[in-house]
Design a protein around this motif. Structure first.
Motif, PDB file in Angstrom:
ATOM      1  N   UNK A 215       0.837  -1.199   0.000  1.00  0.00           N
ATOM      2  CA  UNK A 215       0.000   0.000   0.000  1.00  0.00           C
ATOM      3  C   UNK A 215       0.877   1.255   0.000  1.00  0.00           C
ATOM      4  N   UNK A 216       1.976   1.214   0.766  1.00  0.00           N
ATOM      5  CA  UNK A 216       2.901   2.358   0.785  1.00  0.00           C
ATOM      6  C   UNK A 216       3.537   2.558  -0.583  1.00  0.00           C
ATOM      7  N   UNK A 217       3.854   1.456  -1.267  1.00  0.00           N
ATOM      8  CA  UNK A 217       4.412   1.547  -2.613  1.00  0.00           C
ATOM      9  C   UNK A 217       3.395   2.199  -3.547  1.00  0.00           C
ATOM     10  N   UNK A 218       2.139   1.748  -3.464  1.00  0.00           N
ATOM     11  CA  UNK A 218       1.087   2.278  -4.335  1.00  0.00           C
ATOM     12  C   UNK A 218       0.853   3.769  -4.104  1.00  0.00           C
ATOM     13  N   UNK A 219       1.061   4.221  -2.872  1.00  0.00           N
ATOM     14  CA  UNK A 219       0.839   5.629  -2.536  1.00  0.00           C
ATOM     15  C   UNK A 219       2.080   6.489  -2.774  1.00  0.00           C
ATOM     16  N   UNK A 220       3.159   5.883  -3.246  1.00  0.00           N
ATOM     17  CA  UNK A 220       4.366   6.642  -3.546  1.00  0.00           C
ATOM     18  C   UNK A 220       5.214   6.984  -2.339  1.00  0.00           C
ATOM     19  N   UNK A 221       4.932   6.345  -1.201  1.00  0.00           N
ATOM     20  CA  UNK A 221       5.696   6.619   0.019  1.00  0.00           C
ATOM     21  C   UNK A 221       6.942   5.746   0.129  1.00  0.00           C
ATOM     22  N   UNK A 222       6.961   4.656  -0.624  1.00  0.00           N
ATOM     23  CA  UNK A 222       8.040   3.678  -0.530  1.00  0.00           C
ATOM     24  C   UNK A 222       8.452   3.245  -1.926  1.00  0.00           C
ATOM     25  N   UNK A 223       9.764   3.228  -2.155  1.00  0.00           N
ATOM     26  CA  UNK A 223      10.327   2.682  -3.388  1.00  0.00           C
ATOM     27  C   UNK A 223      11.186   1.485  -3.023  1.00  0.00           C
ATOM     28  N   UNK A 224      10.860   0.332  -3.590  1.00  0.00           N
ATOM     29  CA  UNK A 224      11.634  -0.883  -3.313  1.00  0.00           C
ATOM     30  C   UNK A 224      12.616  -1.114  -4.452  1.00  0.00           C
ATOM     31  N   UNK A 225      13.877  -1.202  -4.110  1.00  0.00           N
ATOM     32  CA  UNK A 225      14.930  -1.456  -5.090  1.00  0.00           C
ATOM     33  C   UNK A 225      15.318  -2.932  -4.986  1.00  0.00           C
ATOM     34  N   UNK A 226      14.668  -3.752  -5.794  1.00  0.00           N
ATOM     35  CA  UNK A 226      14.916  -5.198  -5.756  1.00  0.00           C
ATOM     36  C   UNK A 226      16.282  -5.527  -6.369  1.00  0.00           C
ATOM     37  N   UNK A 227      16.861  -6.625  -5.907  1.00  0.00           N
ATOM     38  CA  UNK A 227      18.106  -7.159  -6.471  1.00  0.00           C
ATOM     39  C   UNK A 227      19.189  -6.096  -6.573  1.00  0.00           C
ATOM     40  N   UNK A 228      19.368  -5.352  -5.477  1.00  0.00           N
ATOM     41  CA  UNK A 228      20.395  -4.309  -5.455  1.00  0.00           C
ATOM     42  C   UNK A 228      21.320  -4.495  -4.257  1.00  0.00           C
ATOM     43  N   UNK A 229      22.501  -3.915  -4.371  1.00  0.00           N
ATOM     44  CA  UNK A 229      23.499  -3.944  -3.309  1.00  0.00           C
ATOM     45  C   UNK A 229      24.040  -2.536  -3.115  1.00  0.00           C
ATOM     46  N   UNK A 230      24.121  -2.104  -1.872  1.00  0.00           N
ATOM     47  CA  UNK A 230      24.708  -0.796  -1.580  1.00  0.00           C
ATOM     48  C   UNK A 230      26.225  -0.908  -1.709  1.00  0.00           C
ATOM     49  N   UNK A 231      26.809  -0.124  -2.598  1.00  0.00           N
ATOM     50  CA  UNK A 231      28.245  -0.221  -2.858  1.00  0.00           C
ATOM     51  C   UNK A 231      29.018   1.001  -2.378  1.00  0.00           C
ATOM     52  N   UNK A 232      28.309   2.080  -2.032  1.00  0.00           N
ATOM     53  CA  UNK A 232      29.012   3.271  -1.536  1.00  0.00           C
ATOM     54  C   UNK A 232      28.021   4.196  -0.845  1.00  0.00           C
ATOM     55  N   UNK A 233      28.486   4.798   0.254  1.00  0.00           N
ATOM     56  CA  UNK A 233      27.694   5.794   0.972  1.00  0.00           C
ATOM     57  C   UNK A 233      28.291   7.166   0.688  1.00  0.00           C
ATOM     58  N   UNK A 234      27.454   8.057   0.187  1.00  0.00           N
ATOM     59  CA  UNK A 234      27.863   9.420  -0.124  1.00  0.00           C
ATOM     60  C   UNK A 234      27.336  10.373   0.952  1.00  0.00           C
ATOM     61  N   UNK A 235      27.795  11.624   0.982  1.00  0.00           N
ATOM     62  CA  UNK A 235      27.336  12.560   2.029  1.00  0.00           C
ATOM     63  C   UNK A 235      25.827  12.755   2.072  1.00  0.00           C
ATOM     64  N   UNK A 236      25.144  12.690   0.926  1.00  0.00           N
ATOM     65  CA  UNK A 236      23.701  12.895   0.905  1.00  0.00           C
ATOM     66  C   UNK A 236      22.971  11.854   0.057  1.00  0.00           C
ATOM     67  N   UNK A 237      23.616  10.727  -0.187  1.00  0.00           N
ATOM     68  CA  UNK A 237      23.018   9.700  -1.044  1.00  0.00           C
ATOM     69  C   UNK A 237      23.730   8.380  -0.817  1.00  0.00           C
ATOM     70  N   UNK A 238      23.274   7.354  -1.531  1.00  0.00           N
ATOM     71  CA  UNK A 238      23.935   6.052  -1.538  1.00  0.00           C
ATOM     72  C   UNK A 238      23.895   5.513  -2.960  1.00  0.00           C
ATOM     73  N   UNK A 239      24.913   4.760  -3.321  1.00  0.00           N
ATOM     74  CA  UNK A 239      24.974   4.161  -4.651  1.00  0.00           C
ATOM     75  C   UNK A 239      24.553   2.696  -4.542  1.00  0.00           C
ATOM     76  N   UNK A 240      23.508   2.338  -5.325  1.00  0.00           N
ATOM     77  CA  UNK A 240      22.976   0.978  -5.346  1.00  0.00           C
ATOM     78  C   UNK A 240      23.302   0.338  -6.688  1.00  0.00           C
ATOM     79  N   UNK A 241      23.912  -0.830  -6.628  1.00  0.00           N
ATOM     80  CA  UNK A 241      24.257  -1.552  -7.853  1.00  0.00           C
ATOM     81  C   UNK A 241      23.243  -2.653  -8.109  1.00  0.00           C
TER      82      UNK A 241
END
Length: 333
Positions: A215-241
């Protein structure tokens, strides 16, 4: 130096169950706990219902009665364990007394704590399975940017948060954050919310968590990034591969890396217990005795990860210890 029939290390569900069973078996027993009673439960998110039903975690049948649903909350379980242990059963527990060493002596053990040295004929280690949280192990990972424990959602209202992890703890954290007005991104390695075929001990995201998440996904409150790995943490973001090698940069104010944890076994290893390749101690599954005679392990420290086993197995272990002590007494008598 006081000598006990049994010293129990850890006052979580398994340790409390063992202490109660020892009391019933009339064993001279002492519990040593590094922090508070049921510290592992205290570290659950505030207000979180447990997955377990009362019969799976109560020390005495019929004595844990949730007020707000079929499953007790963190607060109800904490109140139950602390009240029962300190007021009703008056179990012999020393809180905020960490054990530093367990030394086999040939006839038993010396247990060295931060406050005293004790003798024990038998020792049960029930220190839980969450001693060391798994980390992302990526560039830019700092305490200011990444947390490994989720407490509550409200401080993050109006922020954008990234949750990393594929278990129910991560899923519930994402849901709590959405409900608190947080814009959430959720990264998990699996391509679906179902368990990986090789994960025989897991059942995927619980249905009562999955439905509101969608329901949260449908309402735009949640984005699920399937089959991803966090490869770097940036000051204001993260890189997902992604699995195909492509990389997305996801803006986020903070990251919750809820990747699970492994038990703390250094105390056992120093006592001579063999540690298996999975990071857990080697023990007899029938008796829970390790390769060090008289030294036992119970609870989530072992491979019995279902909460119910944390309150079933310790009783069996203590019964076996009581029988050994009785036989030893008969032989010397």
């Amino acid at each position: 130096m006081s000598t006990y029939d049994l010293i129990i290390i850890g006052a979580g569900p398994a340790g409390l169950t063992a202490a109660y069973a020892a009391r019933q078996a009339q064993l001279d027993c002492l519990v040593l706990e590094r922090a508070a009673i049921a510290q592992s439960i205290a570290e659950y998110p505030i207000g979180r219902p447990l997955f377990s039903t009362p019969n799976e975690i109560e020390l005495i049948p019929g004595t844990l009665q949730p007020k707000f649903g079929p499953k007790p909350t963190r607060e109800e379980v904490l109140a139950y364990y602390t009240r029962l242990a300190t007021r009703e059963l008056r179990l012999p527990i020393h809180t905020y007394e960490a054990v530093q060493a367990v030394l086999p002596t040939g006839t038993g053990f010396q247990v060295i704590s931060t406050k005293a040295v004790y003798g024990a004929r038998h020792v049960i280690v029930a220190t839980g399975g969450f001693g060391h949280p798994y980390r992302l192990e990526v560039r830019g990972e700092t305490p200011a940017r990444v947390s490994y424990r989720f407490v509550e959602a409200f401080p993050y209202a109006g922020k954008r948060i990234l949750v990393v992890g594929g278990g129910n703890s991560a899923a519930e954290a994402a849901l709590d954050l959405c409900r608190a007005g947080v814009q959430v991104d959720w990264s998990l390695r699996r391509p679906t919310l179902d368990p990986h075929p090789d994960d025989t001990d897991r059942v995927g995201i619980k249905p009562w968590v999955r439905a509101p998440l969608m329901e949260c996904v449908a309402q735009g409150e949640l984005t699920i990034h399937y089959a991803t790995t966090c490869i770097e943490v940036l000051p204001n973001a993260a890189r997902l591969q992604h699995a195909d090698g492509t990389v997305d940069e996801v803006p986020c104010d903070h990251i919750f890396a809820l990747l699970g944890a492994k038990p703390e076994v250094s105390l056992l290893a120093a006592a001579g217990v063999t540690i298996a390749a999975d990071g857990r101690p080697v023990y007899d599954p029938e008796t829970n005795e390790t390769n060090v005679p008289g030294l036992y392990v119970v609870g989530h420290l072992t491979r019995e990860l279902h909460m119910k086993n944390a309150t079933v197995v310790p009783r069996r272990v203590v019964e076996g210890i009581a029988q050994k002590l009785t036989r030893a007494g008969s032989a010397t008598g």
